[in-house]
Design a protein around this motif. Sequence first.
Motif, PDB file in Angstrom:
ATOM      1  N   VAL A 211      63.062  27.474  43.979  1.00 54.75           N
ATOM      2  CA  VAL A 211      63.162  26.686  42.751  1.00 54.75           C
ATOM      3  C   VAL A 211      63.262  25.199  43.085  1.00 54.75           C
ATOM      4  CG1 VAL A 211      64.716  26.122  40.842  1.00 54.75           C
ATOM      5  CG2 VAL A 211      64.063  28.484  41.271  1.00 54.75           C
ATOM      6  N   LEU A 212      63.992  24.879  44.137  1.00 53.53           N
ATOM      7  CA  LEU A 212      64.152  23.467  44.497  1.00 53.53           C
ATOM      8  C   LEU A 212      62.874  22.892  45.116  1.00 53.53           C
ATOM      9  CD1 LEU A 212      67.817  23.545  45.775  1.00 53.53           C
ATOM     10  CD2 LEU A 212      66.945  22.460  43.694  1.00 53.53           C
ATOM     11  N   ARG A 213      62.081  23.739  45.735  1.00 52.88           N
ATOM     12  CA  ARG A 213      60.769  23.257  46.192  1.00 52.88           C
ATOM     13  C   ARG A 213      59.871  22.986  44.994  1.00 52.88           C
ATOM     14  NH1 ARG A 213      61.671  27.061  50.395  1.00 52.88           N
ATOM     15  NH2 ARG A 213      60.473  28.675  49.295  1.00 52.88           N
ATOM     16  N   GLU A 214      60.044  23.767  43.932  1.00 52.77           N
ATOM     17  CA  GLU A 214      59.260  23.552  42.715  1.00 52.77           C
ATOM     18  C   GLU A 214      59.750  22.348  41.922  1.00 52.77           C
ATOM     19  OE1 GLU A 214      59.781  27.267  40.759  1.00 52.77           O
ATOM     20  OE2 GLU A 214      58.412  28.370  42.088  1.00 52.77           O
ATOM     21  N   HIS A 215      61.011  21.977  42.107  1.00 54.82           N
ATOM     22  CA  HIS A 215      61.614  20.833  41.407  1.00 54.82           C
ATOM     23  C   HIS A 215      62.300  19.918  42.424  1.00 54.82           C
ATOM     24  CE1 HIS A 215      61.068  22.815  37.468  1.00 54.82           C
ATOM     25  NE2 HIS A 215      61.430  23.915  38.089  1.00 54.82           N
ATOM     26  N   PRO A 216      61.554  19.287  43.301  1.00 55.45           N
ATOM     27  CA  PRO A 216      62.169  18.489  44.368  1.00 55.45           C
ATOM     28  C   PRO A 216      63.039  17.344  43.850  1.00 55.45           C
ATOM     29  CG  PRO A 216      59.800  18.058  44.212  1.00 55.45           C
ATOM     30  CD  PRO A 216      60.082  19.251  43.354  1.00 55.45           C
ATOM     31  N   ASP A 217      62.765  16.871  42.630  1.00 59.15           N
ATOM     32  CA  ASP A 217      63.584  15.795  42.076  1.00 59.15           C
ATOM     33  C   ASP A 217      65.017  16.246  41.805  1.00 59.15           C
ATOM     34  OD1 ASP A 217      62.050  17.372  40.093  1.00 59.15           O
ATOM     35  OD2 ASP A 217      63.221  16.238  38.621  1.00 59.15           O
ATOM     36  N   TRP A 218      65.258  17.557  41.666  1.00 55.82           N
ATOM     37  CA  TRP A 218      66.610  18.041  41.421  1.00 55.82           C
ATOM     38  C   TRP A 218      67.541  17.743  42.596  1.00 55.82           C
ATOM     39  CZ3 TRP A 218      66.243  23.608  38.868  1.00 55.82           C
ATOM     40  CH2 TRP A 218      65.581  23.493  37.639  1.00 55.82           C
ATOM     41  N   LEU A 219      66.968  17.653  43.792  1.00 54.25           N
ATOM     42  CA  LEU A 219      67.796  17.389  44.965  1.00 54.25           C
ATOM     43  C   LEU A 219      68.486  16.036  44.892  1.00 54.25           C
ATOM     44  CD1 LEU A 219      65.491  18.783  47.770  1.00 54.25           C
ATOM     45  CD2 LEU A 219      67.640  19.764  46.963  1.00 54.25           C
TER      46      LEU A 219
END
Length: 258
Positions: free
Chosen positions: A238-246
């Motif tokens: 999921v975090l690879r799909e939404h890298p801005d979440w990091l």
Amino acid sequence: MTAARPRIVAISQARMTSTRLPGKVLLEAAGKPLLAHHLERLSRSPGLDAVVLATTVNAADDPLAERAAALGVAVFRGDEHDVLGRFAGAAAMAGADLVVRVTADCPLIDPDLVGALVAAFLAGRRETPPLDYLSIDSARYPRGLDAEILTRAALDEAARLATDPAEREHVTPYVYTRPERFRLGEALRPGTEPSKADPGETHRWCVDEAADYELVRRILEALYPVDPRFGWRDCCRVLREHPDWLDINRSVRQKTLH
């Protein structure tokens, strides 16, 4: 005659008076409190015989005890500041031979990873000398999957003899800083556990501050409705799909020993 299998109990600590984010474990995500996500996931870990929530005697922590009891999780209540004593009391109440230590601010804890830790420790107990302590390598796995396992004997010795405030607060330093006294296993790393996981990523999934909660809430709301039994590698996906979440909690720093 073979020796009886040891009774393995996971003990999770929680309190409402967290200094950085009070009441954090009762914040909601995907329709339920973070504490419920944590305890339900932990309870699915292979190899566990019981789960106990170790909270304090403070009235402020009554809601935690009530929530755990509603989930069928046993509760032990002890001193707010002597967390080590609280764990020893919880282990005695549950009749534990081996104790898995986790913290309730980790709602994404992975049951299979905890199970792998238990299995590795049991294998180490069959060696000579047997293992006394083993942990998940929190430097190589995302922070928030943390777990440790130790013998009840080691925990009880720590509770009797530890005097340093950090040892009383953080439970296991008395054990893992004394390799001359206890046999310490090499921390479980990605690729060394039976599931042969992919290399871990340096993410932060524990909840200490509001930014941590925002990230974990997004992960839970993305994954839980689709598959409540999701694993840690699903979180990575999921975090690879939404890298801005990091970037949400990138500035948060982990609390260290005193």
